[in-house]
Motif scaffolding. Structure first.
Motif, PDB file in Angstrom:
ATOM      1  N   ASP A  64       4.219 -42.197 -27.829  1.00  0.00           N
ATOM      2  CA  ASP A  64       2.720 -42.570 -28.032  1.00  0.00           C
ATOM      3  C   ASP A  64       1.925 -42.363 -26.939  1.00  0.00           C
ATOM      4  N   GLY A  65       2.466 -41.788 -25.760  1.00  0.00           N
ATOM      5  CA  GLY A  65       1.727 -41.533 -24.640  1.00  0.00           C
ATOM      6  C   GLY A  65       1.492 -42.936 -23.554  1.00  0.00           C
ATOM      7  N   ARG A  66       2.128 -43.887 -24.008  1.00  0.00           N
ATOM      8  CA  ARG A  66       1.946 -45.137 -23.236  1.00  0.00           C
ATOM      9  C   ARG A  66       2.903 -45.062 -21.921  1.00  0.00           C
ATOM     10  N   VAL A  67       2.569 -45.342 -20.983  1.00  0.00           N
ATOM     11  CA  VAL A  67       3.527 -45.470 -19.552  1.00  0.00           C
ATOM     12  C   VAL A  67       4.155 -46.375 -19.614  1.00  0.00           C
ATOM     13  N   PRO A  68       5.273 -46.713 -18.723  1.00  0.00           N
ATOM     14  CA  PRO A  68       6.142 -47.717 -18.929  1.00  0.00           C
ATOM     15  C   PRO A  68       5.690 -49.003 -18.404  1.00  0.00           C
ATOM     16  N   VAL A  69       4.911 -49.185 -17.447  1.00  0.00           N
ATOM     17  CA  VAL A  69       4.004 -50.450 -17.094  1.00  0.00           C
ATOM     18  C   VAL A  69       2.612 -50.374 -16.565  1.00  0.00           C
ATOM     19  N   VAL A  70       1.898 -51.112 -17.143  1.00  0.00           N
ATOM     20  CA  VAL A  70       0.538 -51.269 -16.635  1.00  0.00           C
ATOM     21  C   VAL A  70       0.199 -52.503 -15.781  1.00  0.00           C
ATOM     22  N   PRO A  71      -0.458 -52.386 -14.759  1.00  0.00           N
ATOM     23  CA  PRO A  71      -0.604 -53.494 -13.880  1.00  0.00           C
ATOM     24  C   PRO A  71      -1.892 -54.179 -14.231  1.00  0.00           C
ATOM     25  N   ARG A 126     -13.324 -50.989  -7.577  1.00  0.00           N
ATOM     26  CA  ARG A 126     -14.315 -50.638  -8.672  1.00  0.00           C
ATOM     27  C   ARG A 126     -13.824 -50.151 -10.026  1.00  0.00           C
ATOM     28  N   VAL A 127     -12.930 -49.140  -9.815  1.00  0.00           N
ATOM     29  CA  VAL A 127     -12.228 -48.534 -11.164  1.00  0.00           C
ATOM     30  C   VAL A 127     -11.937 -49.668 -12.065  1.00  0.00           C
ATOM     31  N   ALA A 128     -10.951 -50.699 -11.425  1.00  0.00           N
ATOM     32  CA  ALA A 128     -10.532 -51.675 -12.336  1.00  0.00           C
ATOM     33  C   ALA A 128     -11.384 -52.683 -12.562  1.00  0.00           C
ATOM     34  N   LEU A 129     -12.392 -52.947 -11.921  1.00  0.00           N
ATOM     35  CA  LEU A 129     -13.480 -53.892 -12.111  1.00  0.00           C
ATOM     36  C   LEU A 129     -14.343 -53.317 -13.249  1.00  0.00           C
ATOM     37  N   LYS A 158      -6.893 -55.831  -6.612  1.00  0.00           N
ATOM     38  CA  LYS A 158      -7.645 -55.157  -7.576  1.00  0.00           C
ATOM     39  C   LYS A 158      -7.722 -53.541  -7.413  1.00  0.00           C
ATOM     40  N   ALA A 159      -7.864 -53.142  -6.158  1.00  0.00           N
ATOM     41  CA  ALA A 159      -7.611 -51.625  -5.916  1.00  0.00           C
ATOM     42  C   ALA A 159      -6.337 -51.103  -6.228  1.00  0.00           C
ATOM     43  N   PHE A 160      -5.042 -51.896  -5.950  1.00  0.00           N
ATOM     44  CA  PHE A 160      -3.899 -51.460  -6.497  1.00  0.00           C
ATOM     45  C   PHE A 160      -4.041 -51.137  -7.895  1.00  0.00           C
ATOM     46  N   CYS A 161      -4.476 -52.025  -8.734  1.00  0.00           N
ATOM     47  CA  CYS A 161      -4.710 -51.762 -10.142  1.00  0.00           C
ATOM     48  C   CYS A 161      -5.378 -50.715 -10.442  1.00  0.00           C
ATOM     49  N   GLY A 162      -6.479 -50.549  -9.875  1.00  0.00           N
ATOM     50  CA  GLY A 162      -7.282 -49.388  -9.951  1.00  0.00           C
ATOM     51  C   GLY A 162      -6.860 -47.849  -9.880  1.00  0.00           C
ATOM     52  N   GLU A 163      -5.770 -47.987  -8.927  1.00  0.00           N
ATOM     53  CA  GLU A 163      -5.273 -46.777  -8.198  1.00  0.00           C
ATOM     54  C   GLU A 163      -3.876 -46.503  -9.133  1.00  0.00           C
ATOM     55  N   HIS A 164      -3.470 -47.289 -10.044  1.00  0.00           N
ATOM     56  CA  HIS A 164      -2.202 -47.257 -10.630  1.00  0.00           C
ATOM     57  C   HIS A 164      -2.450 -47.546 -12.191  1.00  0.00           C
ATOM     58  N   GLY A 165      -3.629 -47.047 -12.577  1.00  0.00           N
ATOM     59  CA  GLY A 165      -3.945 -47.513 -14.149  1.00  0.00           C
ATOM     60  C   GLY A 165      -4.310 -48.499 -14.622  1.00  0.00           C
ATOM     61  N   GLY A 166      -4.440 -49.586 -13.905  1.00  0.00           N
ATOM     62  CA  GLY A 166      -4.513 -50.995 -14.139  1.00  0.00           C
ATOM     63  C   GLY A 166      -5.897 -51.566 -14.483  1.00  0.00           C
ATOM     64  N   VAL A 215     -15.861 -55.122   2.041  1.00  0.00           N
ATOM     65  CA  VAL A 215     -14.521 -54.579   1.664  1.00  0.00           C
ATOM     66  C   VAL A 215     -14.717 -53.166   2.011  1.00  0.00           C
ATOM     67  N   ASP A 216     -13.568 -52.508   2.746  1.00  0.00           N
ATOM     68  CA  ASP A 216     -13.752 -51.113   3.092  1.00  0.00           C
ATOM     69  C   ASP A 216     -13.862 -50.359   1.756  1.00  0.00           C
ATOM     70  N   GLU A 217     -14.423 -49.039   2.173  1.00  0.00           N
ATOM     71  CA  GLU A 217     -14.912 -48.439   0.887  1.00  0.00           C
ATOM     72  C   GLU A 217     -13.522 -47.922   0.282  1.00  0.00           C
ATOM     73  N   ARG A 218     -12.438 -47.376   0.876  1.00  0.00           N
ATOM     74  CA  ARG A 218     -11.324 -46.899   0.181  1.00  0.00           C
ATOM     75  C   ARG A 218     -10.908 -48.098  -0.934  1.00  0.00           C
ATOM     76  N   THR A 219     -10.608 -49.357  -0.324  1.00  0.00           N
ATOM     77  CA  THR A 219     -10.080 -50.304  -0.844  1.00  0.00           C
ATOM     78  C   THR A 219     -11.103 -50.558  -2.191  1.00  0.00           C
TER      79      THR A 219
END
Length: 418
Positions: free
Chosen positions: A179-186, A407-410, A197-205, A398-402
């Motif tokens: 169904d296109g669902r990845v194994p785990v979403v943070p 922001r993606v996750a937010l 929050k950045a970790f989640c944004g970077e990993h589809g969460g 907050v540094d711009e990379r983080t």
């Protein structure tokens, strides 16, 4: 058998908590630890910010003088400043706030004042970080007391979450199902660092708050076979259980153990993997307290926050975010007795605001949030008067990379309106 941390029925020992309010937080700001309140027994990271000294003029000023100075500074600054106040703040601070709300409402408020040169956030550190990431780059976000952290947020750090993710990836792989669902979403609760929050944004969460946790989990299940939820186990468990996820399918991850203390079979059957974190205030509420309230007030209506342990939420008449608690009491048309399981500042404010009701806190020790009390009118007066003088102190950045990944996750969180 999965590992589930459930609050036992006996009341927590009062010896672990002081009900005394931190009327002079500057006396403890430079010391290790969280200070008086429910979090004082928790371990604070050595990297946690320290406030340092507050000028004597603010420490020695009377309450009336501080309020007068705050009002004068706000008048002088006008639209150049906006003051945000969390529901759990003391009334002496809330009276000066331009917007009051829970973390979800204040996240929205942070971006609704583009005219302000400075946003003074009367909350805790992770909230100020979020405001910095959602506000304009030219706006300064100020935390009146740098020592106002969050013990729950400190229970999940980036290194531990990344190690967990590596173990889960090795176990689950990375390929989506049919169904296109990845194994785990943070999914991280708002009560977490910008790095998570950045970790989640970077990993589809995504980020959630207690206001939209069910909406967020629905979003995550549409995209993933299971969810890694951190740092608050209780919000994750209560929300998923209400959505029909069996408790047995929610193993808890202890970052100090291999596979979080679980077997591969437990994790293979998991729908929600819960982090071993909690709010020290809300963990104090017990079923015994609810039983006592019902015995003493036969028609009592018990309302609790979903950060409370599952047996407490199950025994209550209703549960929800701080905004839910406020609206539930406001909607009561007949005099009602309410027993509330959340931070004492909000409970007392509701009791004063709705005198037609009887409103009291479930916890007889009335143990406050240690770090919310670090925001004192003296600190608010200090940061505002420095702004009048043209100086920005206690700026949270907050540094711009983080910030970019966070922001993606937010943005996903803000779009997940209940």
């Amino acid at each position: 058998m999965t590992s589930v941390d459930i609050q036992i029925r006996t009341a927590p020992s009062a010896s672990t908590c002081s009900p005394a309010l931190a009327d002079d937080p500057w006396a403890i700001d430079t010391r290790p630890g969280y200070g008086p309140g429910a979090s004082q027994a928790d371990t604070i990271p050595g990297t946690a910010p320290r406030q340092g000294g507050l000028p004597e003029a603010y420490r020695e000023a009377s309450t009336d003088e501080l309020h007068a100075r705050i009002r004068a500074a706000k008048d002088a600054l006008g639209d150049r400043v906006v003051v945000l106040g969390h529901f759990y703040q003391r009334d002496e601070v809330i009276q000066h706030a331009d917007a009051v709300g829970d973390s979800f409402q204040l996240a929205r408020a942070a971006r609704q004042h583009p005219e302000a040169e400075a946003i003074v956030f009367c909350g805790v550190h992770f909230m100020a970080e979020t405001a910095d990431m959602l506000s304009g780059p030219e706006q300064a976000v100020i935390l009146p007391n740098l020592a106002a952290g969050c013990s729950m947020a400190d229970m999940a750090d980036l290194d531990s979450v990344e190690s967990c993710w590596e173990e889960l990836t090795e176990l689950y792989g990375t390929e989506p199902d049919a169904d296109g669902r990845v194994p785990v979403v943070p999914v991280t609760y708002m009560n977490s660092s910008a790095a998570l929050k950045a970790f989640c944004g970077e990993h589809g969460g995504i980020v959630c708050t207690s206001s939209n946790a069910a909406t967020v989990l629905t979003w995550a299940f549409e995209r993933g076979q299971r969810v890694l939820f951190f740092p608050d186990q209780h919000l994750g468990r209560n929300t998923a259980k209400a959505m029909g996820v069996p408790v047995e399918a929610m193993p808890m991850w202890n970052p100090r153990k291999v596979l979080g203390g679980n077997t591969e079979e437990d994790l293979a059957a998991a729908r929600v993997i819960l982090w071993h974190g909690f709010c020290s205030v809300h963990k104090r509420f017990t079923v015994d307290q609810i039983d006592r309230a019902r015995a003493e007030h036969p028609n009592v209506r018990v309302l609790v926050h979903p950060e409370c342990p599952m047996p407490v939420v199950d025994a209550a008449d209703g549960s929800g975010s701080t905004d839910y608690l406020v609206k539930a009491i406001a909607a009561a048309t007949e005099p009602t007795t309410f027993a509330i399981g959340t931070e004492i500042n909000l409970v007392n404010r509701l009791a004063n605001q709705y005198p037609q009701h009887t409103i009291f806190c479930l916890d007889p020790v009335v143990c406050p949030c240690s770090t919310m009390y670090r925001i004192h009118p003296g600190y608010l007066a200090w940061v505002l008067e420095r702004l009048v003088a043209g100086e920005v102190v206690n700026r949270i950045t907050v540094d711009e990379r983080t910030a970019g990944h966070a922001r993606v996750a937010l943005e996903r969180m803000l779009a997940a309106t209940p």
